[in-house]
Design a protein around this motif. Structure first.
Motif, PDB file in Angstrom:
ATOM      1  N   GLY A   1      30.688 -10.142  36.371  1.00  0.00           N
ATOM      2  CA  GLY A   1      29.702 -10.864  35.580  1.00  0.00           C
ATOM      3  C   GLY A   1      30.314 -11.835  34.592  1.00  0.00           C
ATOM      4  O   GLY A   1      29.599 -12.552  33.900  1.00  0.00           O
ATOM      5  N   SER A   2      31.627 -11.897  34.500  1.00  0.00           N
ATOM      6  CA  SER A   2      32.253 -12.624  33.401  1.00  0.00           C
ATOM      7  C   SER A   2      32.499 -14.097  33.688  1.00  0.00           C
ATOM      8  O   SER A   2      32.977 -14.821  32.840  1.00  0.00           O
TER       9      SER A   2
ATOM     10  N   SER B   1      30.601 -17.148  34.637  1.00  0.00           N
ATOM     11  CA  SER B   1      29.970 -18.384  34.185  1.00  0.00           C
ATOM     12  C   SER B   1      29.967 -18.528  32.671  1.00  0.00           C
ATOM     13  O   SER B   1      29.342 -17.762  31.956  1.00  0.00           O
TER      14      SER B   1
ATOM     15  N   THR C   1      31.743  -4.594  36.195  1.00  0.00           N
ATOM     16  CA  THR C   1      31.511  -5.435  35.023  1.00  0.00           C
ATOM     17  C   THR C   1      32.252  -6.759  35.099  1.00  0.00           C
ATOM     18  O   THR C   1      31.807  -7.759  34.580  1.00  0.00           O
TER      19      THR C   1
END
Lengths: 307, 544
Positions: free
Chosen positions: B24-25, B27, B21
């Motif tokens: 994905g943080s 951009s 997880t």
């Protein structure tokens, strides 16, 4: 333990099939997805028939379910109403929601256990009553009320945080929504920990530990807390699934484009692949979290064996 | 030690989940700061892929409006259809049209806009196997029945009525005379498409290309779209800002909070809960004007009970038993305007709107209403319901109010009650199948600001959205006559004559026009809305 894990995994299969079928039937009971596409206008019968055919909707329900499950096992979850593959939606939505869930989970576990421990160690004193009052309030107020209140005061009135989470949902922006999401469970964790701590602090092994002359810190963390955490861990584990499901409300309030949002859109637009696909993954997460909890018991209490 | 071993397993699983997880943080696009001249506007996720002939709802329509220039465009103030991409649209017999394009038009990718761009796009839109929701827009063109038969597979791929003459000219042959047909061409289903649409369709859907005032620079599906002025655009609506950032919100209450916090500039969906204080919150930066949407209650005329002789009196009486003024003020906070006809004020008087054409039929008159309902034999079975969908749009409140109004007039608090249906899809499904046995809510959002669009699809025999199954040969004849009339003013008068019949036959009860609303931040000025209740994005300026 290996055999135990395999048995548990096998048990998941019927649960998985049962839940997906139920959801599949329920989504179709909502009405005709094709009619919804045309808005307030009557669908053109020829176009509607073409779309129905393309979406495999012109077959009886059980055949549709079998067709859908076949697709799933080849990794094809169908497409959403806007024409995106559902797997692509999952790829963007799940990391966001898992991040939100983790933030909420950490808040819930740390603050909940902390408050519970303080209350349990100081039974009947001011701290205990304070925690009692606080948890009562948190449990009594619905999530969306806390959500909109925090958003209004912190976001609009005092400009401490942004009222809406920025694109990509950075961790910093997720603290306020995480707090809202964790709220109710946090209160339960605190109450559960308090009771457990209160009970165990009268136990024989604890008296022995104190009598041995162990430092208070060690008595509390290793002897008292470790044993008191067993019911709490059970609750926390099953709560992971509940948090992800409960995110529907929180995500909507704070503009988080995660699982809750996609599910809501899927239901609103009557798109069975989106709804069934997302719920399927949620079911798997829920089952996995439960398995994890059962395995964790052994960490806390080595006497627990798996057969 | 068993405990320690399983602990390793648990930690391992947790690490994997975190790693999956965390990546994905990264951009976070903080586009649209304070000084870049970009307007940050509210957006809802479009329901369908962004293709001109496949977009039939407001959020997708907004984008198409920004990125496409049609042969004609509707003036944002008057709703009048003006020539834009077309140099001229000529006809001598109201059936054969010659369309000449302005020279040198280009798509935002630099490729030329030619006659073929239009003809190919229309043929694509009409072809049954392309499953375009707006295919019926092309049904007046000759050869439509071959590419879009009512049943079975199409026997042709292109419509015989469309012919390319040279790179800037094409001809259209209609199946019958239709003088106001060119005025329909401002609708986005008639937009031209670049060759990339046909060669790389999925690539096109990821980043649609048009010939309008804006071009799309980035599109993150489901979350945002950034548009900047199209350098090749030569039309009259040149953007007065440096671009628009459309932000998808999960909930318009959140968008409203963001507007107040200064993170959003234009919000054209003010939530009902905020209406009472929006004017004071926003300090006058609030707009509320009628849009091209009229809301009605339809009677199921395919049911004998509602279509028996004398029932027209009952239907008229029910219309007169509704206190529209009080309901729009109390329930809608003035965001609806009581209806005086079945069109919309956005048409203007010249376009066929008339506030008085319905006459007494929409005036609240309890005594006369009671009399008419009694004279017509009363409500069938002495009891009626008004159907609505409960999942969106807070219909319950007004349906209950309308019923209340009727009940008060009849002095019977059981005469009318609301009948909710769970979802919109289910509700529509029952209507299209003709299963409704009692009156139900209905509404019409115009496709183009023309009186014809408010009448033909809804009330002509077999019309595409004739939900009440109304049929009157005199009405059909008048519509046909109006379609063939070359003089627009005369045609409008004929349409109005047809409309007048509806107020004696009463297949529907006109309720109110829905208003378009918008609120904006102090960072922008010149926010207005067009007839479709989209903000006119090209006119919005960013204050420096």
């Amino acid at each position: 333990m290996g055999r135990y894990v395999i048995r548990r995994l096998l048990q998941m299969v019927p649960v998985f099939i049962g839940t997906t079928f139920l959801i599949f039937v329920m989504v179709y009971a909502l009405g005709d997805p094709v009619a919804a596409m045309f808005g307030d206008k009557a669908p053109d019968p020829a176009t509607a028939a073409q779309i129905r055919h393309a979406m495999y909707l012109d077959h009886p329900l059980p055949a549709q379910y079998v067709h859908y499950m076949k697709q799933i096992f080849t990794g094809d979850f169908g497409t959403s109403a806007s024409g995106q593959p559902v797997t692509e939606l999952m790829g963007t939505a799940f990391p966001v929601t898992i991040r939100l869930t983790l933030v909420a989970f950490v808040i819930e576990a740390v603050a909940g256990v902390g408050l519970g421990l303080v209350a349990g160690l100081r039974r009947g004193r001011l701290a205990d009553s304070g925690v009692l009052a606080f948890t009562l309030i948190v449990v009594a107020v619905p999530t969306f009320v806390t959500g909109y209140l925090l958003q209004y005061f912190f976001g609009v009135k005092w400009h401490i945080a942004d009222p809406a989470v920025a694109e990509g949902a950075p961790i910093g922006d997720l603290i306020m929504p995480g707090l809202v999401l964790a709220g109710v469970s946090l209160a339960y964790v605190a109450r559960l920990t308090r009771t457990s701590v209160a009970e165990n602090s009268r136990a024989d092994y604890l008296r022995t530990a104190v009598a041995k002359g162990l430092p208070r810190r060690r008595v509390v963390t290793v002897h008292l807390l470790r044993n008191s955490l067993i019911p709490v861990v059970t609750f926390l584990g099953t709560d992971v699934g509940a948090l992800m499901g409960g995110a529907v409300v929180t995500e909507r309030i704070f503009n988080i484009h995660g699982v809750g949002y996609q599910l809501y859109q899927g239901i609103l637009r009557q798109n069975p692949p989106t709804v069934v696909g997302f719920v399927t993954i949620l079911v798997i997460i829920f089952l996995a979290a439960n398995l994890l909890v059962d395995l964790l018991y052994a960490v806390l209490d080595p006497r627990i064996r798996y057969a | 030690m068993r405990g320690a071993r399983s602990a390793k397993w648990v930690v391992g699983a947790a690490v994997v989940a975190l790693a999956a997880t965390a990546c994905g943080s990264g951009s976070t696009d903080k586009a649209g700061g304070s000084d870049d001249g970009i307007v940050r506007a509210w957006w809802g996720d479009p329901q369908n892929p962004l293709e001109p002939a496949n977009t039939n709802e407001v959020q997708g329509g907004k984008v198409l409006d920004m990125i496409f220039m049609d042969l004609k465009e509707y003036d944002p103030k008057t709703g009048k259809a003006n020539l834009e991409a077309a140099q001229s649209i000529d006809t001598t017999d109201q059936q054969n049209f010659t369309v000449k394009l302005k020279p040198g038009l280009k798509f935002s990718d630099g490729t030329p806009v030619t006659a073929k761009s239009f003809v190919d796009a229309w043929n694509y839109g009409a072809l049954l196997t392309n499953k375009q929701l707006n295919a019926y827009f092309f049904e007046d063109i000759e050869g439509y029945d071959k590419v879009h038969p009512d049943s079975g597979a199409p026997t042709a791929k292109t419509m015989s009525g469309l012919k390319v003459v040279d790179s800037t000219t094409f001809t259209v042959k209609l199946t019958q005379k239709f003088s106001t047909w060119p005025d329909r061409l401002g609708y986005k289903a008639f937009a031209p498409l670049p060759t990339s649409f046909f060669t790389d369709h999925s690539g096109y859907l990821d980043k649609p290309v048009g010939d309008g005032p804006y071009k799309i620079v980035s599109y993150a599906k489901g979350s945002s779209m950034k548009l900047v002025p199209n350098p090749y655009y030569t039309g009259p609506s040149k953007p007065k800002n440096k671009g628009v950032l459309l932000k998808v919100y999960t909930d318009s209450n959140t968008a409203y909070a963001d507007l107040q916090a200064g993170n959003l500039d234009v919000l054209d969906d003010i939530p009902a809960e905020q209406l009472t204080h929006a004017k004071s919150d926003l300090d006058g930066r609030y707009l509320n004007q009628p849009a091209g949407i009229v809301q009605t209650v339809s009677f199921p005329l395919n049911q004998k009970a509602w279509n028996a002789p004398g029932m027209d009196k009952v239907r008229l009486g029910l219309s007169m038993a509704i206190d529209r003024k009080t309901i729009t003020e109390k329930i809608f906070q003035g965001t609806r305007t009581p209806a005086g006809d079945l069109t919309s004020p956005v048409l203007g008087a010249a376009g066929g709107y008339s506030a008085t054409i319905a006459g007494d039929a929409v005036t609240y008159d309890p005594a006369k209403a009671r009399e008419l309902i009694k004279a017509g034999g009363g409500i069938p079975g002495g009891h009626m319901t008004i159907g609505y969908n409960a999942d969106s749009g807070s219909h319950k409140q007004w349906v209950d109010a309308v019923c209340n109004s009727i009940n008060n007039v009849l002095g019977d608090n059981k005469a009318c009650v609301g009948a909710p249906t769970g979802t919109f899809a289910d509700f529509r499904n029952q209507i299209t199948k003709g299963e409704m046995t009692n009156p139900f809510r209905s509404g019409w959002q115009m496709d183009y600001p023309l009186i014809d669009d408010f009448l033909t699809p809804l009330y002509a025999t077999g019309g595409s959205s004739n939900d009440s199954h109304y049929s009157n040969p005199r009405f059909d004849a008048l519509i046909k006559q109006a379609n063939a009339e070359p003089d627009t003013a005369k045609a409008t008068r004929l349409y109005q004559q047809a409309e007048k019949l509806l107020f004696t036959d009463m297949p529907v009860i006109p309720l109110w026009y829905q208003n378009g609303e918008a609120g904006w931040s102090s960072r922008v000025s010149n926010v207005t809305e067009n007839a479709f209740s989209y903000p006119v994005y090209t006119d919005i300026t960013v204050n420096s």
